[in-house]
Design an enzyme around this catalytic site. Structure first.
Site, PDB file in Angstrom:
ATOM      1  N   SER A 208       1.318  -1.243   0.163  1.00 45.53           N
ATOM      2  CA  SER A 208       0.102   0.261  -0.369  1.00 45.53           C
ATOM      3  C   SER A 208       0.732   1.163  -0.039  1.00 45.53           C
ATOM      4  O   SER A 208       1.412   1.031   0.433  1.00 45.53           O
ATOM      5  CB  SER A 208      -1.036  -0.003   1.192  1.00 45.53           C
ATOM      6  OG  SER A 208      -0.206   0.341   2.235  1.00 45.53           O
ATOM      7  N   ASP A 209       0.576   2.482  -0.201  1.00 43.12           N
ATOM      8  CA  ASP A 209       0.921   3.826  -0.375  1.00 43.12           C
ATOM      9  C   ASP A 209       0.864   3.887   1.245  1.00 43.12           C
ATOM     10  O   ASP A 209      -0.314   3.157   1.670  1.00 43.12           O
ATOM     11  CB  ASP A 209       0.620   4.309  -1.013  1.00 43.12           C
ATOM     12  CG  ASP A 209       1.709   5.823  -1.649  1.00 43.12           C
ATOM     13  OD1 ASP A 209       2.634   5.806  -0.877  1.00 43.12           O
ATOM     14  OD2 ASP A 209       1.014   6.199  -2.302  1.00 43.12           O
ATOM     15  N   CYS A 210       1.667   4.807   1.240  1.00 43.30           N
ATOM     16  CA  CYS A 210       1.990   5.189   2.457  1.00 43.30           C
ATOM     17  C   CYS A 210       0.466   5.637   3.931  1.00 43.30           C
ATOM     18  O   CYS A 210      -0.054   6.940   3.183  1.00 43.30           O
ATOM     19  CB  CYS A 210       2.794   5.823   3.220  1.00 43.30           C
ATOM     20  SG  CYS A 210       4.430   4.966   3.022  1.00 43.30           S
TER      21      CYS A 210
ATOM     22  N   ALA B  92      -2.494   4.655   3.296  1.00 47.96           N
ATOM     23  CA  ALA B  92      -3.406   4.679   1.884  1.00 47.96           C
ATOM     24  C   ALA B  92      -4.815   4.117   2.927  1.00 47.96           C
ATOM     25  O   ALA B  92      -6.029   4.654   1.983  1.00 47.96           O
ATOM     26  CB  ALA B  92      -2.806   3.919   1.334  1.00 47.96           C
TER      27      ALA B  92
END
Length: 700
Positions: free
Chosen positions: A240-242, A244
């Site tokens: 995942s993006d941070c 997200a």
């Protein structure tokens, strides 16, 4: 290591873990499991243009500058440099027990999103606006990072981000829903990801913050399950993006609780959480929202990568010494990249500067002596920086007097209260110009004016630009200095489309140098003095500022009216454009079918007196197809050495997939009659006007 062997090792290891232990390994800061000999591992590391945020490292031009080189081989070599230095750091720092953030072997690079709107602040992290160019450069960087063909193990693990439809607006990304048609998905937003997965075998994919067509990108059944692992057969891990995943319940409101968010992400194949939502995984498991198999499958994906890297039981890269960091060979490669990345946008003959005819050189501008303007964002630290001013001072030597003034603040207007701005240097800049034979005006932006939402130095801003103009303080500086009337070169340092207004007409030459790397000032000086010819090409369209009103809204992800493929007006500078000190054109070209692909054979001639490299470009239009993009699209390119006064023969292959068009249902179909345009830029009237040469047309 063969992936199947790594998978079997990962399965055997994860089978020995309790469910709670397996769940703990899905955090980006995975803890040690001492009883199984599993060391702690932090998955978060960056290498966008050299190893980032981990201390000293070789600094390349920002990604958009690498794209401007139009050189996949060089890009792969840069990826190998980053992997080598990443390994060197990992080996040395692990020996000291340091396994913290930015110290691992999993690099969250490259960014292969499409730079569809010139206002997007993160566009300079990408390889530009074209899906084909982005795919070619992205594949090359991944192959370099992962050490394709170099050893049994992965040298490092690359990550294609941000999957899949993400290019602003930054200020709304945590709650935004990007709506894209099936045609735009398959034609624009997915091709580079597909190429990196199916051709370069990228080890990781990162999801975006936003939703796409209603589903959050880090819990997206269509993108993650059906497309990525289903249609493309992705075997690596998904991150995942941070933070997200916490957006699912906090901003997207597709779930109500952290437990539900964690369940949605892991069930759709998100293996590792950059953030803190997966600390709720065990509670979600106890609530019946997540199965034991969901947790173990994700852990197996992650340990497969760790075995592939040799992180678990050793690799052939464990002996790379720390002395590889910033070694001379790596610095030379970064220098080569800086030389190839700069784009000459205008030249009335002032460039190259003739040192023997200059007694006094004036260097003016807020970016002239700025280190920040060298490095872009997601950057490492250099042991030495060479700004444009320093590079020119060194190159000019003792025989030329060099005068300097920053001239203005980067963005503060001199009409502000001067007690808050004690660096008013406009009169000094005028004095420098008046006393110089030639002026180099170094203007532009840096990561504080275009970048990621809340990124370093930009914590209170969205990161996007509101227009394509320089800040008013710099516009005033340009107008005042150019009014002095001295021969003037504008050196533009920015990562995106900039409209210089009337200054572009008044200046004798414009050299766009992007963010050229920590020592990029040396390369810029060498180009200005003609020691090497500029040869970069624009990887994105430069628009007139008032053309923003002709485009769809920033939040509209339709490609209509965007990028060179769909723009309906004459831009400021076209995609693929860039001058050299030579005069290279395509004299003739032919096309034939060979082994299921089209092969273009072209004869180039350099009618100039200066040897140069240049980039031959092939564009295709499917005549008679209602589904083809409005304008011819790039399907092949090659960087070529072009000696002065000589003819060169070049052969380029166009894969059959590049000849297909995408219909409204998102289906790739062979339709219409392909027509090829072979030249040193686009087959448009503006490129012809700026270069004096037409593309050569050829058909099967």
């Amino acid at each position: 290591m063969d992936r199947q062997i790594a998978i079997e090792k990962a399965k055997a290891l994860v089978a020995q873990m309790s469910v709670e232990e397996a769940a703990s390994q899905l955090r980006y800061d995975a803890p040690a499991i001492d009883r199984l000999g599993v060391k702690e591992y932090n998955w978060w590391n960056e290498a966008l243009h050299g190893v980032a945020r981990a201390g000293i490292a070789t600094s390349f031009p920002q990604a958009i500058g690498i794209a401007a080189a139009f050189d996949p081989q060089l890009t792969q070599e840069l990826g190998d440099v980053a992997a080598t230095e990443g390994r060197a750091k990992y080996n040395a720092l692990s020996a000291h027990g340091d396994r913290d953030i930015y110290k691992g072997l999993t690099f969250w690079s490259p960014n292969i999103n499409i730079f569809r709107d010139p206002r997007w602040g993160r566009g300079h992290e990408t390889y530009g606006e074209d899906p084909f160019l982005t795919a070619e450069m992205g594949k090359a960087y991944v192959r370099g990072l992962q050490g394709e063909g170099k050893g049994e193990h992965l040298k490092s693990a690359a990550c294609a981000k941000h999957f899949a439809v993400h290019s602003g607006p930054e200020g709304e990304r945590h709650r935004f829903n990007a709506v894209a048609t099936p045609k735009d998905m398959e034609e624009t937003y997915l091709p580079a990801f597909e190429a990196l997965v199916t051709e370069a075998k990228v080890e990781a994919v990162m999801g975006a913050y936003n939703r796409t067509n209603g589903e959050p990108c880090c819990g997206h059944s269509q993108l993650m399950v059906n497309t990525l692992r289903g249609r493309w057969g992705f075997e690596g891990h998904f991150v995942s993006d941070c933070w997200a995943i916490s957006d699912f319940h906090q901003y997207h409101h597709v779930t109500d609780t952290p437990e539900e968010s964690a369940a949605l992400a892991i069930k759709n194949g998100c293996d590792v959480n950059c953030g803190n939502t997966y600390v709720y995984l065990m509670k979600a498991y106890e609530m019946g929202l997540v199965s034991e198999q969901d947790i173990r499958t994700a852990a197996i994906h992650l340990f497969t990568t760790r075995y592939m890297l040799g992180e678990m039981d050793g690799s052939e890269y464990d002996t790379i010494p720390y002395t590889a960091v910033e070694c001379p060979q790596h610095l030379d490669k970064a220098h080569e990249a800086a030389l190839k990345s700069c784009v000459l946008l205008k030249n009335d003959g002032l460039l190259p500067l003739r040192r023997e005819s200059i007694k006094t050189l004036g260097i003016i501008g807020p970016n002239a002596n700025s280190r920040d303007a060298l490095i872009g964002n997601y950057h490492g630290t250099s042991s030495r920086y060479i700004t444009v001013a320093e590079g020119l001072q060194d190159a000019m030597g003792d025989g030329v007097r060099v005068l300097y003034s920053d001239g203005s603040h980067l963005w503060k207007d001199r009409t502000e209260n001067l007690s808050q701005y004690a660096n008013d240097r406009l009169s000094e800049a005028l004095s420098v110009a008046e006393n110089s034979d030639v002026v180099v005006l170094v203007v532009g932006l840096d990561e504080s004016l275009e970048g990621e939402q809340g990124d370093t130095g930009n914590s209170d801003a969205s990161g996007d630009k509101v227009d394509l103009l320089l800040p008013k303080a710099q516009r005033d500086l340009l107008d005042a200095v150019l009014a002095v009337g001295k021969p003037t070169v504008i050196c533009l340092m920015a990562g995106s489309s900039i409209d210089l207004g009337s200054a572009a007409q008044k200046a004798n030459a414009i050299l766009h140098v992007w963010y050229p790397g920590a020592r990029g000032g040396k390369a810029v000086a060498e180009l200005m003095l003609g020691r090497v010819s500029p040869s970069g090409k624009l990887p994105l369209t430069f628009y007139h500022n008032d053309q923003l009103g002709l485009m769809p809204a920033f939040t509209d992800y339709s490609m209509k009216g965007r990028t060179y493929r769909y723009f309906e007006h004459e831009p400021l500078f076209p995609f693929g454009f860039g001058l050299t000190y030579g005069d290279v054109s395509v004299q003739s070209a032919s096309v034939s079918r060979q082994d299921g692909r089209c092969v273009i054979t072209a004869q180039l001639i350099n009618q100039g007196s200066v040897s140069t490299q240049d980039v031959v470009q092939v564009y295709c239009q499917n005549e008679g197809s209602a589904n083809a993009p409005r304008n011819p699209r790039l399907v092949a390119f090659q960087r070529v050495d072009c000696p002065a006064g000589q003819t060169v023969t070049v052969t380029l292959a166009v894969q059959s997939r590049q000849l297909e068009v995408v219909n409204e249902a998102g289906e790739h179909v062979m339709e219409g009659s392909p027509v090829f345009y072979v030249g040193m830029g686009q087959p448009d009237s503006l490129t012809e006007k700026l270069t004096g040469h037409k593309s050569v047309v050829c058909k099967l």
